[in-house]
Write a protein that holds these residues in place. Structure first.
Motif, short mmCIF file in Angstrom:
data_model
loop_
_atom_site.label_atom_id
_atom_site.label_comp_id
_atom_site.label_asym_id
_atom_site.label_seq_id
_atom_site.Cartn_x
_atom_site.Cartn_y
_atom_site.Cartn_z
N GLU A 71 0.82 -1.20 0.00
CA GLU A 71 0.00 0.00 0.00
C GLU A 71 0.86 1.26 0.00
O GLU A 71 0.55 2.24 -0.68
CB GLU A 71 -0.92 0.00 1.23
N ASP A 75 1.88 3.82 -5.48
CA ASP A 75 1.97 4.84 -6.53
C ASP A 75 3.16 4.61 -7.45
O ASP A 75 3.21 5.18 -8.55
CB ASP A 75 2.05 6.23 -5.90
N TYR A 141 -8.39 0.33 7.85
CA TYR A 141 -8.40 1.50 6.98
C TYR A 141 -9.53 2.44 7.36
O TYR A 141 -10.52 2.05 8.00
CB TYR A 141 -8.61 1.06 5.51
N GLU A 142 -9.35 3.71 6.94
CA GLU A 142 -10.46 4.66 7.02
C GLU A 142 -11.54 4.24 6.02
O GLU A 142 -11.25 3.61 4.99
CB GLU A 142 -9.97 6.07 6.70
N ASP A 144 -13.38 5.79 3.78
CA ASP A 144 -13.32 6.27 2.40
C ASP A 144 -12.31 5.46 1.58
O ASP A 144 -12.59 5.06 0.44
CB ASP A 144 -12.96 7.76 2.36
N TYR A 145 -11.13 5.23 2.17
CA TYR A 145 -10.09 4.49 1.43
C TYR A 145 -10.52 3.04 1.22
O TYR A 145 -10.31 2.48 0.14
CB TYR A 145 -8.76 4.55 2.18
N ALA A 146 -11.08 2.43 2.24
CA ALA A 146 -11.51 1.04 2.13
C ALA A 146 -12.54 0.88 1.01
O ALA A 146 -12.47 -0.05 0.20
CB ALA A 146 -12.08 0.55 3.46
N LYS A 147 -13.48 1.79 0.95
CA LYS A 147 -14.50 1.70 -0.08
C LYS A 147 -13.94 2.00 -1.47
O LYS A 147 -14.40 1.45 -2.47
CB LYS A 147 -15.67 2.63 0.27
N GLN A 148 -12.93 2.87 -1.52
CA GLN A 148 -12.27 3.14 -2.79
C GLN A 148 -11.58 1.88 -3.31
O GLN A 148 -11.68 1.54 -4.50
CB GLN A 148 -11.23 4.25 -2.60
N MET A 149 -10.88 1.15 -2.41
CA MET A 149 -10.22 -0.09 -2.82
C MET A 149 -11.23 -1.16 -3.21
O MET A 149 -10.99 -1.97 -4.12
CB MET A 149 -9.33 -0.61 -1.68
N GLU A 152 -12.19 -0.07 -6.77
CA GLU A 152 -11.13 -0.14 -7.77
C GLU A 152 -10.55 -1.54 -7.94
O GLU A 152 -10.21 -1.96 -9.05
CB GLU A 152 -10.01 0.83 -7.40
#
Length: 320
Positions: A71, A75, A141-142, A144-149, A152
């Motif tokens: 993680e 990037d 995870y927070e 927002d990030y968990a739901k983003q992963m 995606e």
């Protein structure tokens, strides 16, 4: 009495998930090396008793660390899939334990060698567990990030109150250890084998009947039981953080169990005495081994192993 000496029996020893680090200790190589040396000291009693030894181990904290590193570098580098991360930990933890055991053998002037196998474990691609992920892995995870992963990368995520969001992955049943015959031949030569690290690398067969990795983890104790059966082990030991198995655990009437038959074990399991998140998988693994023809099982701690082998501790499992 026959003049032919009995071949040394095979023992499979499954180390607990935190074998390489104590509670509260950092996930550092120096800690792993110290703990491997300590556990190796306890395992020497099996060599003294003329067993041929296969060691398996967990990898929970270590594979979680690799997920974090993935993680942190996402990037710049494409994250590795979970089966590859399990392979990484098999190599690194196997090397650390292998070196600790080899050093002990050299000091004892024993010409036995130690080898680590990158071990694949076959699972059923249609196992219901693959469609129902339940095994937590990696950090919290927070939201927002968990739901983003999840959006995606297709992660399955769950929320644990007061802790955060976490990824969960499938944990299918192990069916076969692919390298079992080579492991058996190596251990019968008297060498110490380290295998099924982290439960083994989960693989399945694709439409072309080729092996391919699965984004999953396999329970270490259950895969150890499969391996113990395949290689004809006489004894299957699960090393835990408690010296014995208990009924009514952590209750005022907690009672240690010295010995259990298959029937007694099944009865206690039906009563819910061995919860899934605690002693359940360990007891289930020993039960699976015995029902497949294994002779003896044992659950104890590394520190109590010598006494338990002498019948002065641990929980011993036998057939009906």
């Amino acid at each position: 009495m026959s003049d032919v000496m009995r071949e040394p029996p095979i023992v499979v020893v499954a180390l607990g998930g935190h074998a390489f680090m104590g509670h509260g200790e950092p996930t550092k190589v120096e800690v792993y090396e110290r703990r491997a040396a300590e556990i190796g000291d306890h395992l020497m009693t099996l060599i003294d008793r003329n067993y041929n030894i296969v060691i398996t181990h967990g990898n929970g904290p270590q594979v979680g660390n690799l997920v974090l590193k993935n993680e942190a570098a996402k990037d710049e580098f494409e994250p590795d899939p979970l089966d590859v991360l399990v392979a990484h930990t098999q190599g690194s933890l196997g090397y650390i334990l292998q070196q600790a055991m080899l050093n002990k053998l050299r000091r004892m002037e024993m010409r036995r060698y130690v080898v680590t196998f990158v071990t694949q474990v076959l699972v059923n691609g249609n196992d219901p567990a693959i469609q129902n992920p339940t095994k937590p892995i990696g950090p919290f995870y927070e939201e927002d990030y968990a739901k983003q992963m999840a959006a995606e990368k297709g992660w399955n995520i769950v929320h644990q109150p007061a802790r955060g969001w976490r990824r969960v992955v499938p944990s299918p049943m192990p069916l076969k250890v692919v390298q079992w015959d080579t492991i058996r031949l190596t251990v019968k030569e008297g060498h110490i084998v380290i295998a099924c690290g982290g439960g083994g690398i989960p693989i399945t067969r694709n439409a072309d009947d080729d092996y391919e990795g699965v984004e999953a983890v396999v329970d270490k104790d259950l895969s150890s039981a499969v391996l113990a059966t395949q290689i004809g082990a006489e004894l299957f030991i699960v090393l835990s953080d408690v010296p014995e198995v208990y009924i009514n655990y952590n209750q005022p009437n907690q009672t240690p169990l010295a010995a259990l038959t298959i029937n007694q074990t099944e009865r206690y399991m039906e009563e819910g005495q061995f919860p899934p998140g605690s002693m359940g998988p360990k007891v289930q693994a020993i039960l699976q081994f015995l029902k497949a023809g294994g002779k003896r099982g044992l659950i104890t701690t590394p520190e109590s192993l010598e006494a338990a082998l002498d019948g002065r501790g641990g929980t011993h499992f036998v057939g009906r």
